[in-house]
Design an enzyme around this catalytic site. Structure first.
Site, short mmCIF file in Angstrom:
data_model
loop_
_atom_site.label_atom_id
_atom_site.label_comp_id
_atom_site.label_asym_id
_atom_site.label_seq_id
_atom_site.Cartn_x
_atom_site.Cartn_y
_atom_site.Cartn_z
N SER A 1 3.33 4.46 1.39
CA SER A 1 4.57 3.67 1.49
C SER A 1 5.76 4.56 1.84
O SER A 1 6.60 4.20 2.66
CB SER A 1 4.85 2.96 0.17
OG SER A 1 3.89 1.98 -0.07
N ASP B 1 -1.28 -3.01 -5.53
CA ASP B 1 -2.43 -2.28 -4.97
C ASP B 1 -3.38 -1.76 -6.05
O ASP B 1 -4.50 -1.36 -5.75
CB ASP B 1 -1.95 -1.11 -4.11
CG ASP B 1 -1.29 -1.60 -2.83
OD1 ASP B 1 -1.50 -2.78 -2.45
OD2 ASP B 1 -0.56 -0.81 -2.20
N LYS C 1 -4.52 -9.79 1.26
CA LYS C 1 -4.53 -8.34 1.53
C LYS C 1 -5.57 -8.00 2.59
O LYS C 1 -6.04 -8.87 3.30
CB LYS C 1 -4.76 -7.58 0.23
CG LYS C 1 -3.59 -7.71 -0.74
CD LYS C 1 -2.37 -7.00 -0.20
CE LYS C 1 -1.16 -7.15 -1.09
NZ LYS C 1 0.05 -6.59 -0.47
C1 S3P Z 1 3.61 -1.91 0.50
C2 S3P Z 1 3.82 -3.05 -0.21
C3 S3P Z 1 2.73 -3.87 -0.74
C4 S3P Z 1 1.42 -3.09 -0.77
C5 S3P Z 1 1.15 -2.32 0.48
C6 S3P Z 1 2.28 -1.34 0.76
C7 S3P Z 1 4.78 -1.20 1.04
O1 S3P Z 1 2.55 -5.00 0.08
O2 S3P Z 1 0.35 -3.97 -1.04
O3 S3P Z 1 -0.06 -1.60 0.38
O4 S3P Z 1 4.65 -0.03 1.46
O5 S3P Z 1 5.86 -1.80 1.05
P1 S3P Z 1 3.47 -6.32 -0.10
O6 S3P Z 1 4.84 -6.00 0.30
O7 S3P Z 1 2.83 -7.33 0.81
O8 S3P Z 1 3.32 -6.69 -1.54
#
Ligand code: S3P
Length: 446
Positions: free
Chosen positions: A35, A326, A353
């Site tokens: 992220s 996650d 997902k």
């Molecule tokens: C992420 C947010 C999450 C997560 C993804 C990474 C991010 O998704 O599941 O692996 O980097 O902002 P969502 O925003 O759909 O919850």
């Protein structure tokens, strides 16, 4: 990936073969957080000047963001472990000359949509079969109300076509808790007219707003509200801390497998991201956290987990799910070995997902001998209070299911297999070689 035919853990094509039990022992330094890596690249691309980023995520998803930026004409060079980004401001981005393939990466597509929404260009974003099933109307709706013309395919899925326009700031309460949607709106808000206010009912990962602030943007972060004025961001030099979500598999593995001890060094430890460790502790796990510093406004440090044989159940719902989104996969997996019942509710988002994670977990976890009830919005799990049954698992093409079931394979007595293990390359290509390196002896069971 390493493989050794005589070892207790080996690769047979795309299948991981584990002769369990395998004790986990040692220290990992997972590659840069996925992220944080996506956002560091996007922000470096719109800063004016050269940014130098080291320890970027090695996962395929972050390569998708690099390709995305190259399609917008951004100069990106990899020099050994360093990526140098030539930022020329938002106005320095060029119109893409072809359809941009985000492959498996929802973060690239959603954050990328926010970035291009304010550019006077046409951008078309697509992805692999999994990404083309995932909801994009959640970014199309707010970006359209900011003034961009955003079209998705029927059902709100990719490809997404964005005709960028001069945007205006909006006030938006997130209908779905999502850090990607929040991030897309904030990135779009950088060049919009007037302020942008995003409200969230429950905390989602905070990387976009924290990083924008650290890079000089005018952002105020209050309880459940992020307020952004149009801003530029500064170029930077940073080493990305390791991915706590990747580390979570080994850390939970240490809590699940007798005599294991795992230390994860230099991982992101922001309040939202370390929530999963709090849940493991509430289950009875022994985990110690040591914050060492901050990079781009994000805390990082060391987490150490040690088996103590006292895992119990847990219950999580709407308040916790967005911050653990996650890690629900590995927490549900740990629940199978625990004593007592665990309940995961208000988590229907997991069905959108990389795979339908509720269905995939229900199918895979029922192989452990635990009682699993699949519910529309989650799972009820009655753990076996001991090692799981050795089994043949399937990754469902999903990196997190692949890594979680590999931990089950290590915890069981006998030969287990994880088919489709290569899916882990989306976030943690080094996972199998790290697992082999961490594998110790089985003296507890024998
Ligand atoms: C992420 C947010 C999450 C997560 C993804 C990474 C991010 O998704 O599941 O692996 O980097 O902002 P969502 O925003 O759909 O919850």
């Amino acid at each position: 990936m390493a493989s050794d035919d005589d070892s207790r853990i080996r690769l047979d094509g795309d299948t991981l073969v584990v002769e369990g039990p395998v004790v986990l022992a040692g220290t990992i330094r997972p590659p840069g957080d996925k992220s944080v890596s996506h956002r560091a690249l996007l922000m470096a691309a719109i800063a004016k000047g050269e940014s130098r980023i080291s320890n970027l995520s090695t996962g395929a998803d972050v390569s998708s963001t690099m390709r995305f930026l190259k399609c917008l004409g951004v100069g990106l060079q990899s020099r050994e472990a360093l990526v140098v980004v030539e930022g020329r401001g938002l106005e320095g981005l060029a119109e893409p000359t072809r359809v941009i393939d985000c492959q498996n990466s929802g973060t690239t597509m959603r954050l990328g949509s926010g970035l291009v929404a304010g550019l006077p260009y046409l951008s078309v974003l697509t992805g692999d079969a999994s990404l083309r099933r995932r909801p994009m109307d959640r970014v199309a709706v707010p970006l359209s109300s900011m003034g961009a013309a955003v079209n998705t395919s029927p059902g709100g899925v990719p490809p997404v076509m964005i005709r960028g326009r001069r945007l205006r700031g909006i006030e938006y309460e997130l209908p779905v808790a999502s850090a990607q949607v929040k991030g897309a709106i904030l990135l779009a808000g950088l060049a919009a007219e007037g302020r942008t206010l995003v409200k969230e009912k429950y905390p989602t990962r905070e990387h976009t707003e924290v990083m924008l602030k650290a890079l000089g943007a005018s952002v105020e972060i209050a309880d459940g509200e992020i307020c952004l004025e149009p801003s530029e961001v500064l170029p930077f030099h940073a080493e990305i801390p390791g991915d706590i979500s990747s580390a979570s598999f080994f850390l939970a593995g240490a809590a699940m497998i007798p005599n294991s001890t795992v230390e994860a060094e230099n991982v992101v430890l922001t309040p939202v991201r370390k929530r999963f460790a709090d849940i493991l502790v509430s289950m009875g796990a022994e985990i110690v956290c040591d914050c060492r510093g901050e990079v781009l406004g994000q805390s990082f440090g060391t987490l150490r987990a040690q088996w103590n044989g006292s895992l119990g159940g847990f219950s999580i719902g709407a308040r916790e799910i967005p911050s653990l989104i996650d890690e629900v996969v590995i927490l549900a997996t740990a629940a199978c070995l625990a004593r007592g019942t665990s309940l995961i509710k208000d988590a229907a988002e997991l069905r959108t997902k990389e795979s339908d994670r509720i269905a995939a977990l229900a199918r895979e976890l029922s192989k452990t001998g635990a009682f699993i009830e699949e519910r529309p919005d989650g799972l009820l799990i009655k753990g076996v209070n001991g090692p799981p049954v050795a089994a043949e698992y399937d990754s469902h093409g999903d990196h997190r299911i692949a890594m979680a079931t590999a931990m089950l394979a290590c915890a069981s007595k006998g030969v287990s297999r994880v088919h489709g293990i290569s899916a882990c390359a989306v976030s943690y290509p080094e996972f199998v070689s790290e697992l082999i390196r961490m594998a110790g002896s089985d003296h507890f069971y024998s």
